[in-house]
Scaffold this motif. Structure first.
Motif, short mmCIF file in Angstrom:
data_model
loop_
_atom_site.label_atom_id
_atom_site.label_comp_id
_atom_site.label_asym_id
_atom_site.label_seq_id
_atom_site.Cartn_x
_atom_site.Cartn_y
_atom_site.Cartn_z
N ARG A 1 60.34 26.54 63.81
CA ARG A 1 59.54 27.66 63.30
C ARG A 1 59.81 28.93 64.11
O ARG A 1 60.25 28.86 65.26
CB ARG A 1 58.05 27.33 63.31
N VAL A 2 59.52 30.06 63.51
CA VAL A 2 59.64 31.35 64.19
C VAL A 2 58.30 31.66 64.85
O VAL A 2 57.26 31.62 64.19
CB VAL A 2 60.02 32.46 63.17
N TYR A 3 58.32 31.92 66.14
CA TYR A 3 57.07 32.21 66.83
C TYR A 3 56.96 33.64 67.35
O TYR A 3 55.88 34.06 67.79
CB TYR A 3 56.86 31.24 68.00
N HIS A 4 58.05 34.42 67.28
CA HIS A 4 58.00 35.78 67.81
C HIS A 4 59.08 36.62 67.15
O HIS A 4 60.12 36.09 66.73
CB HIS A 4 58.21 35.76 69.33
N VAL A 5 58.85 37.94 67.07
CA VAL A 5 59.83 38.88 66.50
C VAL A 5 59.79 40.19 67.28
O VAL A 5 58.74 40.60 67.78
CB VAL A 5 59.57 39.11 64.99
N GLY A 6 60.94 40.81 67.39
CA GLY A 6 61.07 42.12 68.00
C GLY A 6 62.16 42.90 67.29
O GLY A 6 62.82 42.38 66.39
N ILE A 7 62.36 44.14 67.71
CA ILE A 7 63.38 45.00 67.10
C ILE A 7 64.51 45.21 68.11
O ILE A 7 64.27 45.66 69.24
CB ILE A 7 62.78 46.35 66.67
N TYR A 8 65.73 44.87 67.70
CA TYR A 8 66.88 44.96 68.59
C TYR A 8 67.15 46.41 68.98
O TYR A 8 67.24 47.30 68.14
CB TYR A 8 68.12 44.35 67.92
N ALA A 9 67.28 46.63 70.29
CA ALA A 9 67.47 47.98 70.83
C ALA A 9 68.87 48.18 71.41
O ALA A 9 69.16 49.24 71.94
CB ALA A 9 66.42 48.26 71.90
N GLY A 10 69.72 47.15 71.32
CA GLY A 10 71.04 47.23 71.94
C GLY A 10 71.00 46.66 73.34
O GLY A 10 69.92 46.45 73.92
N ASN A 11 72.17 46.38 73.90
CA ASN A 11 72.29 45.88 75.28
C ASN A 11 71.44 44.64 75.54
O ASN A 11 70.85 44.51 76.62
CB ASN A 11 71.97 46.98 76.29
N ASN A 12 71.32 43.77 74.54
CA ASN A 12 70.57 42.52 74.68
C ASN A 12 69.08 42.74 74.98
O ASN A 12 68.46 41.95 75.68
CB ASN A 12 71.22 41.60 75.72
#
Length: 158
Positions: free
Chosen positions: A119-130
């Motif tokens: 299951r997916v438990y978290h989400v964020g927005i990719y900002a570059g540089n990992n």
């Protein structure tokens, strides 16, 4: 909007380049109102990324969707809404709605989904540089963090 991409200077005697010539040399035509999918996606993805970054320091609150408090999926929902896109409410629903892409194909503004036990438990927005912008947990706030897990996938908002 006009999609404009570098075209080699291969002009015929009449001073024009045919579409076939452009295709042969890897060029493109200028087409008013046309924008490649990646370019269009980049526009709203960058807006969403900038909105998330502007919320730096906003406190985490479970179930909150802004404008001053957020949980993880509330931040992504709010940021993309400000960019003109609609996302469902939860991280799992957002995962189900996005176009899944490889790590090699990720771009700034793509969503980063964290997985555990199927299951997916978290989400964020990719900002570059990992790194991602996210609202991690109770007692924390919206911030830029290094991606800490290898159990992740990427999604592009359509």
């Amino acid at each position: 909007m006009t999609a404009q991409i570098h075209v080699p200077s291969l002009l015929s005697r009449a001073g024009a380049v045919s579409a076939l010539t452009l295709a042969a040399v890897g060029g493109t035509l200028l087409a008013p109102g046309a924008a490649p999918e990646a370019q269009a996606a980049t526009s709203y993805a960058n807006t969403a990324l900038n909105v998330a970054a502007s919320k730096k320091g906003s406190p985490y609150r479970y179930g909150a969707t802004g404008p001053s408090r957020f949980d993880c999926s509330g931040l992504t929902l709010y940021s993309y809404k400000k960019a003109g896109k609609t996302l469902p409410r939860t991280a799992q629903q957002q995962y189900n709605k996005t176009r899944h892409i490889s790590a090699a194909g990720r771009q700034k503004g793509d969503l980063v989904f964290f997985h555990s036990g199927g299951r997916v438990y978290h989400v964020g927005i990719y900002a570059g540089n990992n790194k991602i912008w996210h609202s991690p947990k109770t007692g924390s706030w919206v911030k830029l963090d290094k991606i800490w897990s290898s159990k992740i996938s990427y999604g592009r908002v359509r």
